[in-house]
Design an enzyme around this catalytic site. Structure first.
Site, PDB file in Angstrom:
ATOM      1  N   ASP A  30       0.813  -1.218   0.000  1.00  0.00           N
ATOM      2  CA  ASP A  30       0.000   0.000   0.000  1.00  0.00           C
ATOM      3  C   ASP A  30       0.847   1.269   0.000  1.00  0.00           C
ATOM      4  O   ASP A  30       1.957   1.277   0.521  1.00  0.00           O
ATOM      5  CB  ASP A  30      -0.912  -0.028   1.247  1.00  0.00           C
ATOM      6  CG  ASP A  30      -2.019   0.997   1.160  1.00  0.00           C
ATOM      7  OD1 ASP A  30      -2.361   1.430   0.040  1.00  0.00           O
ATOM      8  OD2 ASP A  30      -2.547   1.377   2.227  1.00  0.00           O
ATOM      9  N   ARG A  34      -0.117   7.708  -2.782  1.00  0.00           N
ATOM     10  CA  ARG A  34       0.472   8.824  -2.021  1.00  0.00           C
ATOM     11  C   ARG A  34       1.908   9.095  -2.442  1.00  0.00           C
ATOM     12  O   ARG A  34       2.360  10.234  -2.494  1.00  0.00           O
ATOM     13  CB  ARG A  34       0.388   8.536  -0.510  1.00  0.00           C
ATOM     14  CG  ARG A  34      -0.978   8.856   0.071  1.00  0.00           C
ATOM     15  CD  ARG A  34      -1.188   8.195   1.389  1.00  0.00           C
ATOM     16  NE  ARG A  34      -1.464   6.761   1.226  1.00  0.00           N
ATOM     17  CZ  ARG A  34      -1.556   5.902   2.240  1.00  0.00           C
ATOM     18  NH1 ARG A  34      -1.358   6.320   3.473  1.00  0.00           N
ATOM     19  NH2 ARG A  34      -1.839   4.645   1.999  1.00  0.00           N
ATOM     20  N   ARG A  43      -1.259   8.791 -10.304  1.00  0.00           N
ATOM     21  CA  ARG A  43      -1.265   7.598  -9.450  1.00  0.00           C
ATOM     22  C   ARG A  43      -0.652   6.387 -10.150  1.00  0.00           C
ATOM     23  O   ARG A  43      -0.002   5.553  -9.533  1.00  0.00           O
ATOM     24  CB  ARG A  43      -2.695   7.270  -8.998  1.00  0.00           C
ATOM     25  CG  ARG A  43      -3.272   8.298  -8.030  1.00  0.00           C
ATOM     26  CD  ARG A  43      -4.703   7.934  -7.657  1.00  0.00           C
ATOM     27  NE  ARG A  43      -4.775   6.666  -6.965  1.00  0.00           N
ATOM     28  CZ  ARG A  43      -4.599   6.489  -5.642  1.00  0.00           C
ATOM     29  NH1 ARG A  43      -4.371   7.540  -4.880  1.00  0.00           N
ATOM     30  NH2 ARG A  43      -4.685   5.293  -5.107  1.00  0.00           N
ATOM     31  N   SER A  75      -7.594  -5.644  -4.442  1.00  0.00           N
ATOM     32  CA  SER A  75      -8.647  -6.180  -3.576  1.00  0.00           C
ATOM     33  C   SER A  75      -9.995  -6.205  -4.296  1.00  0.00           C
ATOM     34  O   SER A  75     -10.171  -5.553  -5.332  1.00  0.00           O
ATOM     35  CB  SER A  75      -8.758  -5.334  -2.305  1.00  0.00           C
ATOM     36  OG  SER A  75      -9.431  -4.117  -2.578  1.00  0.00           O
ATOM     37  N   THR A  76     -10.940  -6.931  -3.701  1.00  0.00           N
ATOM     38  CA  THR A  76     -12.292  -6.967  -4.275  1.00  0.00           C
ATOM     39  C   THR A  76     -12.920  -5.568  -4.227  1.00  0.00           C
ATOM     40  O   THR A  76     -13.861  -5.290  -4.965  1.00  0.00           O
ATOM     41  CB  THR A  76     -13.191  -7.959  -3.485  1.00  0.00           C
ATOM     42  OG1 THR A  76     -12.979  -7.765  -2.079  1.00  0.00           O
ATOM     43  CG2 THR A  76     -12.886  -9.401  -3.829  1.00  0.00           C
ATOM     44  N   ASN A  78     -11.070  -2.739  -4.728  1.00  0.00           N
ATOM     45  CA  ASN A  78     -10.310  -1.804  -5.562  1.00  0.00           C
ATOM     46  C   ASN A  78     -10.970  -1.506  -6.913  1.00  0.00           C
ATOM     47  O   ASN A  78     -10.569  -0.566  -7.610  1.00  0.00           O
ATOM     48  CB  ASN A  78      -8.863  -2.285  -5.765  1.00  0.00           C
ATOM     49  CG  ASN A  78      -7.992  -2.160  -4.530  1.00  0.00           C
ATOM     50  OD1 ASN A  78      -7.063  -2.941  -4.305  1.00  0.00           O
ATOM     51  ND2 ASN A  78      -8.256  -1.157  -3.697  1.00  0.00           N
ATOM     52  N   ARG A 198       2.393  -4.185   6.774  1.00  0.00           N
ATOM     53  CA  ARG A 198       1.639  -3.164   6.044  1.00  0.00           C
ATOM     54  C   ARG A 198       2.415  -1.858   6.042  1.00  0.00           C
ATOM     55  O   ARG A 198       2.537  -1.194   7.069  1.00  0.00           O
ATOM     56  CB  ARG A 198       0.254  -2.915   6.620  1.00  0.00           C
ATOM     57  CG  ARG A 198      -0.469  -1.853   5.762  1.00  0.00           C
ATOM     58  CD  ARG A 198      -1.941  -1.783   5.959  1.00  0.00           C
ATOM     59  NE  ARG A 198      -2.527  -1.009   4.861  1.00  0.00           N
ATOM     60  CZ  ARG A 198      -3.801  -1.014   4.527  1.00  0.00           C
ATOM     61  NH1 ARG A 198      -4.642  -1.757   5.212  1.00  0.00           N
ATOM     62  NH2 ARG A 198      -4.247  -0.289   3.516  1.00  0.00           N
TER      63      ARG A 198
HETATM   64  C1  IPE Z   1      -5.325  -2.575   0.381  1.00  0.00           C
HETATM   65  O1  IPE Z   1      -5.067  -1.243   0.180  1.00  0.00           O
HETATM   66  C2  IPE Z   1      -5.340  -3.310  -0.937  1.00  0.00           C
HETATM   67  C3  IPE Z   1      -4.057  -3.445  -1.602  1.00  0.00           C
HETATM   68  C4  IPE Z   1      -2.909  -2.966  -1.187  1.00  0.00           C
HETATM   69  C5  IPE Z   1      -4.079  -4.187  -2.824  1.00  0.00           C
HETATM   70  P1  IPE Z   1      -6.217  -0.163  -0.005  1.00  0.00           P
HETATM   71  O2  IPE Z   1      -5.537   1.123  -0.311  1.00  0.00           O
HETATM   72  O3  IPE Z   1      -7.220  -0.629  -0.995  1.00  0.00           O
HETATM   73  O4  IPE Z   1      -6.891  -0.140   1.436  1.00  0.00           O
HETATM   74  P2  IPE Z   1      -7.706   1.005   2.172  1.00  0.00           P
HETATM   75  O5  IPE Z   1      -8.756   1.478   1.215  1.00  0.00           O
HETATM   76  O6  IPE Z   1      -6.743   2.080   2.512  1.00  0.00           O
HETATM   77  O7  IPE Z   1      -8.242   0.343   3.388  1.00  0.00           O
HETATM   78  C1  IPE Z   2      -1.789   0.199  -3.216  1.00  0.00           C
HETATM   79  O1  IPE Z   2      -1.547   1.565  -3.271  1.00  0.00           O
HETATM   80  C2  IPE Z   2      -2.097  -0.376  -4.574  1.00  0.00           C
HETATM   81  C3  IPE Z   2      -3.471  -0.880  -4.714  1.00  0.00           C
HETATM   82  C4  IPE Z   2      -4.390  -0.799  -3.793  1.00  0.00           C
HETATM   83  C5  IPE Z   2      -3.807  -1.499  -5.978  1.00  0.00           C
HETATM   84  P1  IPE Z   2      -2.721   2.619  -3.242  1.00  0.00           P
HETATM   85  O2  IPE Z   2      -3.126   2.927  -4.645  1.00  0.00           O
HETATM   86  O3  IPE Z   2      -3.823   2.193  -2.348  1.00  0.00           O
HETATM   87  O4  IPE Z   2      -1.985   3.875  -2.632  1.00  0.00           O
HETATM   88  P2  IPE Z   2      -2.578   4.930  -1.618  1.00  0.00           P
HETATM   89  O5  IPE Z   2      -3.065   4.169  -0.420  1.00  0.00           O
HETATM   90  O6  IPE Z   2      -3.676   5.640  -2.336  1.00  0.00           O
HETATM   91  O7  IPE Z   2      -1.422   5.815  -1.302  1.00  0.00           O
HETATM   92 MG    MG Z   3      -4.143   2.455  -0.354  1.00  0.00          MG
END
Ligand code: IPE
Ligand code: IPE
Ligand code: MG
Length: 250
Positions: A30, A34, A43, A75-76, A78, A198
């Site tokens: 994750d 950001r 992104r 994730s489911t 995403n 994490r």
């Molecule tokens: C968890 O991250 C899923 C993956 C890293 C693939 P998210 O960014 O989707 O989780 P939340 O929304 O912050 O809980």
């Molecule tokens: C994790 O990074 C990748 C996926 C969830 C696919 P994020 O895209 O969730 O990054 P942040 O949390 O927005 O920084």
């Molecule tokens: Mg994230």
């Protein structure tokens, strides 16, 4: 003996006992978005950088001798993201799997997927099938990629499959145990993760390995996934080696 020592600077040194590694490490990759935002980049640039980090960490996990590495890639939930972001993540996965297939004979890394792959594009689905097929011949480090994965979805699917077995007379609810139920999950045959990492500062599991994490050690760091280095993994492993795992005992 068996000590992995690396000098990060004059004061800091990470020591990991290679004889006492966790068998299974799982990572919620994750913080890509950001990471990109801080650099004024889209992104998808963060996801590309995150994919590079995954390459580095998967190779390092194998070099260290970890038996299992499980990563949360999509994730489911995403799918709620903008279409072009989802498309770019899927594109990066395709690129990664193409390269992985070319390298597999040399790396001998076993790959598996946890998740419902049915909504993926035919191209991506085919790459997943090919990698799983090639992996059958290998017995090295196993990398599990969680793709369209959700812990609740996994449990519901398991319950449905078990109910079907009961209706067909192949299973009996009176004899179901937690261990036997584990065989209905994507992770069937894989030991529970010893350590779940994490990055990105969030202190939650976000639907990751809900069943399997019952006694996992959790490690959180503010480092964003694209900035996660081999050194960060060593830090997490060193921290893990100071934990006392009791599983409810003394
Ligand atoms: C968890 O991250 C899923 C993956 C890293 C693939 P998210 O960014 O989707 O989780 P939340 O929304 O912050 O809980
Ligand atoms: C994790 O990074 C990748 C996926 C969830 C696919 P994020 O895209 O969730 O990054 P942040 O949390 O927005 O920084
Ligand atoms: Mg994230």
């Amino acid at each position: 003996m068996g000590l992995w020592k690396r000098r990060t600077d004059r004061r800091q040194r990470v020591q990991v006992d290679l004889e006492r590694l966790p068998r299974h490490v799982a990572i919620i990759m994750d913080g890509n978005g950001r990471w990109a935002k801080r650099r004024g980049m889209p992104r998808k640039a963060g996801h590309a950088a995150g994919a590079e980090t995954f390459r580095t960490i998967a190779t390092f996990a194998k070099e260290l001798g970890l038996e299992y590495l499980t990563v949360y890639a999509f994730s489911t939930e995403n799918w709620k993201r903008p279409e072009d972001e989802v498309r770019s993540i899927m594109g990066l996965l395709e690129k990664y799997l193409h390269e992985a297939i070319d390298r597999m004979a040399r790396d001998r890394v076993k790959m598996a997927f946890f998740g419902d792959l049915s909504p993926l594009s035919p191209e991506l689905l085919d790459l997943c099938r090919q990698t799983q097929e090639i992996s059958k011949g290998y017995d090295g480090c196993q990398v599990n990629i969680c793709l369209n994965y959700g812990g609740r979805d996994e449990i519901v699917r398991g319950v449905k499959a078990f109910a079907r077995d009961c209706m067909a007379g192949r299973a009996d609810p009176n004899h179901l145990t937690a261990a036997a139920f584990g065989n209905y999950l994507y992770s069937a045959g894989v030991p529970d993760p010893d350590l779940i990492i994490r990055p990105s500062g969030e202190l939650r599991l976000s639907n990751f390995l809900l069943w399997q994490s019952a006694y996992s050690e959790l490690y959180f760091t503010d480092v964003l996934w694209p900035d996660f280095t081999k050194e960060e993994l060593l830090k997490a492993l060193a921290d893990y080696q100071h934990r006392s795992r009791r599983y409810g005992g003394v």
